[in-house]
Enzyme design. Structure first.
Site, PDB file in Angstrom:
ATOM      1  N   HIS A   1      21.021  71.419  26.675  1.00  0.00           N
ATOM      2  CA  HIS A   1      20.556  70.731  25.450  1.00  0.00           C
ATOM      3  C   HIS A   1      19.145  70.150  25.640  1.00  0.00           C
ATOM      4  O   HIS A   1      18.841  69.061  25.140  1.00  0.00           O
ATOM      5  CB  HIS A   1      21.571  69.659  25.040  1.00  0.00           C
ATOM      6  CG  HIS A   1      21.843  68.614  26.088  1.00  0.00           C
ATOM      7  ND1 HIS A   1      23.090  68.054  26.263  1.00  0.00           N
ATOM      8  CD2 HIS A   1      21.032  68.010  26.995  1.00  0.00           C
ATOM      9  CE1 HIS A   1      23.019  67.151  27.240  1.00  0.00           C
ATOM     10  NE2 HIS A   1      21.782  67.110  27.694  1.00  0.00           N
TER      11      HIS A   1
ATOM     12  N   HIS B   1      22.333  59.978  25.389  1.00  0.00           N
ATOM     13  CA  HIS B   1      21.406  59.586  26.462  1.00  0.00           C
ATOM     14  C   HIS B   1      20.852  58.195  26.160  1.00  0.00           C
ATOM     15  O   HIS B   1      19.649  58.014  25.986  1.00  0.00           O
ATOM     16  CB  HIS B   1      20.269  60.590  26.578  1.00  0.00           C
ATOM     17  CG  HIS B   1      20.693  62.008  26.866  1.00  0.00           C
ATOM     18  ND1 HIS B   1      21.289  62.825  25.937  1.00  0.00           N
ATOM     19  CD2 HIS B   1      20.592  62.755  27.996  1.00  0.00           C
ATOM     20  CE1 HIS B   1      21.541  64.012  26.472  1.00  0.00           C
ATOM     21  NE2 HIS B   1      21.134  63.996  27.724  1.00  0.00           N
TER      22      HIS B   1
ATOM     23  N   HIS C   1      19.555  70.304  37.071  1.00  0.00           N
ATOM     24  CA  HIS C   1      18.291  69.599  36.861  1.00  0.00           C
ATOM     25  C   HIS C   1      18.375  68.188  37.398  1.00  0.00           C
ATOM     26  O   HIS C   1      19.443  67.589  37.445  1.00  0.00           O
ATOM     27  CB  HIS C   1      17.826  69.616  35.403  1.00  0.00           C
ATOM     28  CG  HIS C   1      18.706  68.951  34.365  1.00  0.00           C
ATOM     29  ND1 HIS C   1      19.994  69.334  34.104  1.00  0.00           N
ATOM     30  CD2 HIS C   1      18.446  67.942  33.492  1.00  0.00           C
ATOM     31  CE1 HIS C   1      20.486  68.591  33.105  1.00  0.00           C
ATOM     32  NE2 HIS C   1      19.566  67.734  32.723  1.00  0.00           N
TER      33      HIS C   1
ATOM     34  N   GLU D   1      25.979  66.937  34.062  1.00  0.00           N
ATOM     35  CA  GLU D   1      26.274  67.175  32.634  1.00  0.00           C
ATOM     36  C   GLU D   1      27.188  68.378  32.454  1.00  0.00           C
ATOM     37  O   GLU D   1      27.914  68.472  31.458  1.00  0.00           O
ATOM     38  CB  GLU D   1      24.969  67.417  31.856  1.00  0.00           C
ATOM     39  CG  GLU D   1      24.125  66.173  31.674  1.00  0.00           C
ATOM     40  CD  GLU D   1      22.850  66.429  30.865  1.00  0.00           C
ATOM     41  OE1 GLU D   1      22.288  65.454  30.360  1.00  0.00           O
ATOM     42  OE2 GLU D   1      22.402  67.593  30.743  1.00  0.00           O
TER      43      GLU D   1
HETATM   44  C1  DHB Z   1      15.845  67.704  30.196  1.00  0.00           C
HETATM   45  C2  DHB Z   1      17.166  68.144  30.183  1.00  0.00           C
HETATM   46  C3  DHB Z   1      18.179  67.325  29.715  1.00  0.00           C
HETATM   47  O1  DHB Z   1      19.492  67.684  29.697  1.00  0.00           O
HETATM   48  C4  DHB Z   1      17.891  66.076  29.190  1.00  0.00           C
HETATM   49  O2  DHB Z   1      18.880  65.326  28.681  1.00  0.00           O
HETATM   50  C5  DHB Z   1      16.569  65.625  29.207  1.00  0.00           C
HETATM   51  C6  DHB Z   1      15.557  66.436  29.707  1.00  0.00           C
HETATM   52  C7  DHB Z   1      14.740  68.573  30.679  1.00  0.00           C
HETATM   53  O3  DHB Z   1      14.972  69.638  31.260  1.00  0.00           O
HETATM   54  O4  DHB Z   1      13.581  68.196  30.496  1.00  0.00           O
HETATM   55 FE    FE Z   2      20.809  65.821  29.030  1.00  0.00          FE
END
Ligand code: DHB
Ligand code: FE
Length: 280
Positions: free
Chosen positions: A12, A59, A193, A240
């Site tokens: 997302h 978030h 990530h 996540e």
């Molecule tokens: C990114 C990915 C995420 O799931 C998020 O909540 C905020 C940023 C990203 O890859 O920048």
């Molecule tokens: Fe996220």
């Protein structure tokens, strides 16, 4: 009776929303991404679920860290896009389905999943970006939306197994709703990530690839992966991905995969997408 007709897993990533909103999704960086999500959009256009039940995480947009709910469900008739610091995204309001939401909430609580119930909440990129990925830029979302949120931002998060079992309870809830409507369930977030700290920028494509293959074809082998393993292998935000287990639990053990696509990097993330359908 209502029916879950498909499970969709998708990252997302907020940048994807911002780039599409500003009509900037073209060029060398984005071309492979657009090509990879195209079959998903075509499938969505053909399949037209009445309701998208979107398992996502807030978030710290609708909820602060003052109160943290492990699982919650929206029961409103509409959900506005959240202001995440730069004004709300210029995307349509999500129309809810209060009646189905309350039915699911009741069924889950009686099944001993003690959901927080939200009568009003704005929805952030965790929910709106997956809609953009699947539907592009319509004037109105062509589905009703039910938001179901999971705490993945503050330790202790729920286990993967708990998420998987929540998916099973959601399926039971949907399938006991008397109206003939079709539901697609989304699991959002991930894949690997890490947005801050010493390992910021971490992406682990090899791990994600194996995880996704098992999630689709051997879900029992991934539902018990520990939080420590997610953190180590997929970074602090990679956890996540436990939300994809909610989606997976709502589907049969054996499924047909309609489409899979991964691509890295997209922003800071290994982007992942899968669409699965039950075999019968
Ligand atoms: C990114 C990915 C995420 O799931 C998020 O909540 C905020 C940023 C990203 O890859 O920048
Ligand atoms: Fe996220």
């Amino acid at each position: 009776m209502a029916k879950i007709i498909a499970g969709i897993g998708t990252s997302h990533i907020p940048t994807v929303g911002a780039v599409i909103d500003n009509d900037q999704m073209h060029g060398e960086y984005w071309d492979p991404f657009i090509a990879g999500i195209k079959p998903a959009r075509e499938w969505m256009e053909k399949t037209k679920p009445d309701v998208c039940l979107i398992v996502y995480n807030d978030h710290a947009s609708a909820f602060s860290l003052k109160h943290i709910s492990t699982f919650g469900i929206g029961v409103a008739q509409e959900y506005q896009p959240a202001d995440e610091g730069y004004g709300p995204r210029q995307v349509p309001v999500c129309n809810g389905n209060s009646d189905l939401s309350w039915h699911i909430a009741e069924s889950l609580v009686l099944d001993e999943f003690d959901m927080t119930i939200s009568n009003e909440m704005p929805v952030d990129h965790g929910l709106t970006v997956p809609l953009t990925i699947m539907y592009d830029q319509p004037k109105e979302w062509p589905c009703q939306v039910i938001p179901l949120y999971v705490n993945v931002v503050q330790y202790p998060q729920p286990t993967g197994n708990r998420c998987y079992n929540l998916g099973k309870a959601i399926r039971k809830a949907v399938e006991s709703y008397p109206e003939d409507i079709t539901v697609a369930i989304f699991g959002t977030g991930g894949l690997s990530h890490q947005l801050q700290g010493e390992r910021a920028g971490l992406i682990n494509e090899e791990y994600d690839k194996q995880w996704l293959e098992k999630l689709v074809n051997d879900p029992l082998s991934v539902k018990d992966i520990s939080h420590t393993e997610y953190l180590r292998e997929t970074g602090s935000e990679g956890i996540e991905a436990i939300m994809w287990l909610v989606m997976r639990g709502a589907m049969d053990d054996e499924v047909n995969e309609v489409h899979r696509f991964t691509h890295a990097p997209v922003s800071n993330t290994n982007y992942g997408l899968t669409i699965i359908e039950n075999k019968k």
